[in-house]
Design a protein around this motif. Structure first.
Motif, PDB file in Angstrom:
ATOM      1  N   MET A   1      39.677  26.970  40.309  1.00 47.58           N
ATOM      2  CA  MET A   1      40.914  26.315  40.646  1.00 47.58           C
ATOM      3  C   MET A   1      40.668  24.823  40.785  1.00 47.58           C
ATOM      4  O   MET A   1      39.676  24.406  41.357  1.00 47.58           O
ATOM      5  N   LYS A   2      41.575  24.056  40.284  1.00 47.93           N
ATOM      6  CA  LYS A   2      41.484  22.602  40.373  1.00 47.93           C
ATOM      7  C   LYS A   2      41.761  22.159  41.807  1.00 47.93           C
ATOM      8  O   LYS A   2      42.618  22.727  42.484  1.00 47.93           O
ATOM      9  N   GLN A   3      41.039  21.123  42.245  1.00 47.98           N
ATOM     10  CA  GLN A   3      41.181  20.636  43.618  1.00 47.98           C
ATOM     11  C   GLN A   3      42.611  20.223  43.947  1.00 47.98           C
ATOM     12  O   GLN A   3      43.099  20.512  45.029  1.00 47.98           O
ATOM     13  N   GLU A   4      43.268  19.557  43.011  1.00 52.43           N
ATOM     14  CA  GLU A   4      44.627  19.073  43.260  1.00 52.43           C
ATOM     15  C   GLU A   4      45.576  20.239  43.554  1.00 52.43           C
ATOM     16  O   GLU A   4      46.396  20.168  44.459  1.00 52.43           O
ATOM     17  N   LEU A   5      45.456  21.303  42.770  1.00 49.55           N
ATOM     18  CA  LEU A   5      46.308  22.480  42.970  1.00 49.55           C
ATOM     19  C   LEU A   5      45.964  23.176  44.295  1.00 49.55           C
ATOM     20  O   LEU A   5      46.858  23.610  45.025  1.00 49.55           O
ATOM     21  N   ALA A   6      44.674  23.256  44.605  1.00 52.90           N
ATOM     22  CA  ALA A   6      44.250  23.870  45.869  1.00 52.90           C
ATOM     23  C   ALA A   6      44.814  23.082  47.048  1.00 52.90           C
ATOM     24  O   ALA A   6      45.365  23.673  47.992  1.00 52.90           O
ATOM     25  N   ILE A   7      44.719  21.767  46.996  1.00 52.72           N
ATOM     26  CA  ILE A   7      45.238  20.929  48.078  1.00 52.72           C
ATOM     27  C   ILE A   7      46.750  21.091  48.195  1.00 52.72           C
ATOM     28  O   ILE A   7      47.286  21.197  49.302  1.00 52.72           O
ATOM     29  N   GLN A   8      47.428  21.150  47.063  1.00 53.39           N
ATOM     30  CA  GLN A   8      48.879  21.325  47.075  1.00 53.39           C
ATOM     31  C   GLN A   8      49.270  22.632  47.768  1.00 53.39           C
ATOM     32  O   GLN A   8      50.139  22.653  48.636  1.00 53.39           O
ATOM     33  N   ARG A   9      48.612  23.714  47.422  1.00 53.02           N
ATOM     34  CA  ARG A   9      48.922  25.022  48.032  1.00 53.02           C
ATOM     35  C   ARG A   9      48.564  25.045  49.511  1.00 53.02           C
ATOM     36  O   ARG A   9      49.310  25.592  50.333  1.00 53.02           O
ATOM     37  N   LEU A  10      47.423  24.459  49.852  1.00 53.38           N
ATOM     38  CA  LEU A  10      47.013  24.432  51.250  1.00 53.38           C
ATOM     39  C   LEU A  10      47.935  23.527  52.079  1.00 53.38           C
ATOM     40  O   LEU A  10      48.240  23.836  53.229  1.00 53.38           O
ATOM     41  N   ASN A  11      48.392  22.421  51.495  1.00 53.30           N
ATOM     42  CA  ASN A  11      49.347  21.538  52.189  1.00 53.30           C
ATOM     43  C   ASN A  11      50.665  22.259  52.470  1.00 53.30           C
ATOM     44  O   ASN A  11      51.263  22.072  53.534  1.00 53.30           O
ATOM     45  N   GLU A  12      51.121  23.066  51.518  1.00 53.16           N
ATOM     46  CA  GLU A  12      52.363  23.830  51.720  1.00 53.16           C
ATOM     47  C   GLU A  12      52.227  24.761  52.925  1.00 53.16           C
ATOM     48  O   GLU A  12      53.131  24.858  53.757  1.00 53.16           O
ATOM     49  N   LEU A  13      51.099  25.434  53.014  1.00 50.05           N
ATOM     50  CA  LEU A  13      50.858  26.341  54.138  1.00 50.05           C
ATOM     51  C   LEU A  13      50.661  25.560  55.436  1.00 50.05           C
ATOM     52  O   LEU A  13      51.110  25.980  56.497  1.00 50.05           O
ATOM     53  N   ASP A  14      50.005  24.408  55.342  1.00 43.73           N
ATOM     54  CA  ASP A  14      49.775  23.583  56.521  1.00 43.73           C
ATOM     55  C   ASP A  14      51.099  23.103  57.121  1.00 43.73           C
ATOM     56  O   ASP A  14      51.247  23.041  58.342  1.00 43.73           O
ATOM     57  N   ARG A  15      52.062  22.792  56.283  1.00 46.46           N
ATOM     58  CA  ARG A  15      53.379  22.374  56.784  1.00 46.46           C
ATOM     59  C   ARG A  15      54.041  23.476  57.607  1.00 46.46           C
ATOM     60  O   ARG A  15      54.863  23.215  58.478  1.00 46.46           O
ATOM     61  N   LYS A  16      53.659  24.718  57.345  1.00 48.38           N
ATOM     62  CA  LYS A  16      54.181  25.859  58.096  1.00 48.38           C
ATOM     63  C   LYS A  16      53.292  26.202  59.291  1.00 48.38           C
ATOM     64  O   LYS A  16      53.510  27.203  59.968  1.00 48.38           O
ATOM     65  N   GLU A  40      33.105  30.636  43.612  1.00 50.96           N
ATOM     66  CA  GLU A  40      32.703  29.329  43.084  1.00 50.96           C
ATOM     67  C   GLU A  40      33.714  28.255  43.484  1.00 50.96           C
ATOM     68  O   GLU A  40      33.337  27.144  43.865  1.00 50.96           O
ATOM     69  N   SER A  41      34.999  28.577  43.406  1.00 47.79           N
ATOM     70  CA  SER A  41      36.041  27.628  43.814  1.00 47.79           C
ATOM     71  C   SER A  41      35.920  27.301  45.301  1.00 47.79           C
ATOM     72  O   SER A  41      36.028  26.137  45.701  1.00 47.79           O
ATOM     73  N   LEU A  42      35.716  28.331  46.121  1.00 53.66           N
ATOM     74  CA  LEU A  42      35.578  28.103  47.554  1.00 53.66           C
ATOM     75  C   LEU A  42      34.358  27.245  47.865  1.00 53.66           C
ATOM     76  O   LEU A  42      34.427  26.342  48.704  1.00 53.66           O
ATOM     77  N   ALA A  43      33.258  27.499  47.181  1.00 50.17           N
ATOM     78  CA  ALA A  43      32.046  26.696  47.386  1.00 50.17           C
ATOM     79  C   ALA A  43      32.307  25.229  47.038  1.00 50.17           C
ATOM     80  O   ALA A  43      31.868  24.321  47.760  1.00 50.17           O
ATOM     81  N   ARG A  44      33.028  24.986  45.944  1.00 49.73           N
ATOM     82  CA  ARG A  44      33.366  23.605  45.556  1.00 49.73           C
ATOM     83  C   ARG A  44      34.278  22.954  46.593  1.00 49.73           C
ATOM     84  O   ARG A  44      34.104  21.782  46.941  1.00 49.73           O
ATOM     85  N   LEU A  45      35.268  23.700  47.080  1.00 51.96           N
ATOM     86  CA  LEU A  45      36.195  23.153  48.073  1.00 51.96           C
ATOM     87  C   LEU A  45      35.494  22.864  49.401  1.00 51.96           C
ATOM     88  O   LEU A  45      35.819  21.885  50.085  1.00 51.96           O
ATOM     89  N   VAL A  46      34.514  23.683  49.762  1.00 47.45           N
ATOM     90  CA  VAL A  46      33.736  23.436  50.977  1.00 47.45           C
ATOM     91  C   VAL A  46      32.852  22.205  50.772  1.00 47.45           C
ATOM     92  O   VAL A  46      32.801  21.320  51.634  1.00 47.45           O
ATOM     93  N   LYS A  47      32.205  22.147  49.631  1.00 45.55           N
ATOM     94  CA  LYS A  47      31.309  21.019  49.340  1.00 45.55           C
ATOM     95  C   LYS A  47      32.069  19.700  49.315  1.00 45.55           C
ATOM     96  O   LYS A  47      31.567  18.668  49.774  1.00 45.55           O
ATOM     97  N   SER A  48      33.296  19.707  48.831  1.00 51.12           N
ATOM     98  CA  SER A  48      34.084  18.476  48.749  1.00 51.12           C
ATOM     99  C   SER A  48      34.803  18.147  50.058  1.00 51.12           C
ATOM    100  O   SER A  48      35.489  17.131  50.158  1.00 51.12           O
TER     101      SER A  48
END
Length: 179
Positions: A1-16, A40-48
């Protein structure tokens, strides 16, 4: 998953107000093709620095506006024992009521219908103590507060403390009877 899309989805949930996730939650949020791809996506998101792995299988959205609130440790505890009944008790509850003099700053003591265990997280230590009592026997002695977890009454917290054989010498018995 691309970081931008992951951040977008996580931001939507964070607003709630949702910013603590189990591994299985993230698999539904990110819709990865395979478990390997998800890991692999989770490892990248943790690393970043976008996600924090706070316990095995539990993640906190690092960019959350709620992350450093007092509720974070409660939400992590809830995630760790999802599906079980958990409530703040023992030293954490008694300290909140002013019944014991020591304040557990970085420790949350809970009773759970799940398994016992201790988890060291960046937000503090979570200690689960198993209770064999049925939920119907617990509910009358538990208070709903503004925090995510319910809190044992003074009497229930003291009873739990005695039941599990914890030290009771710090208890101010006068404060136990104040209401």
């Amino acid at each position: 998953m691309k970081q931008e899309l992951a951040i977008q989805r996580l931001n939507e949930l964070d607003r709630k107000g949702r910013y603590v996730f189990l591994h299985r939650d993230l698999s539904k949020i990110f819709h990865e093709d395979s478990p390997r791809s998800l890991n692999e996506s989770l490892a990248r998101l943790v690393k970043s620095g976008i996600l924090e792995r706070v316990a095995r299988g539990v993640y906190v959205y690092a960019l959350s506006r709620y992350k450093n609130t007092s509720n974070t440790l409660d939400l992590i505890a809830t995630a760790l024992r999802r599906g079980e009944y958990n409530y703040v008790s023992l030293e954490s509850a008694l300290s909140a009521y002013g019944v014991i003099s020591q304040i557990p700053i970085d420790r949350l003591t809970l009773m759970t219908t799940g398994t016992k265990g201790e988890y060291k997280t960046p937000y503090g230590v979570i200690e689960f103590t198993h209770t064999k009592r049925a939920v119907r026997d617990i509910l009358p002695y538990i208070n709903q507060t503004d925090r995510p977890l319910r809190v044992a009454s003074k009497a229930a917290a003291l009873r739990d403390l005695n039941r599990v054989g914890r030290n009771t010498h710090l208890i101010d018995m006068e404060a136990m009877h104040d209401d």
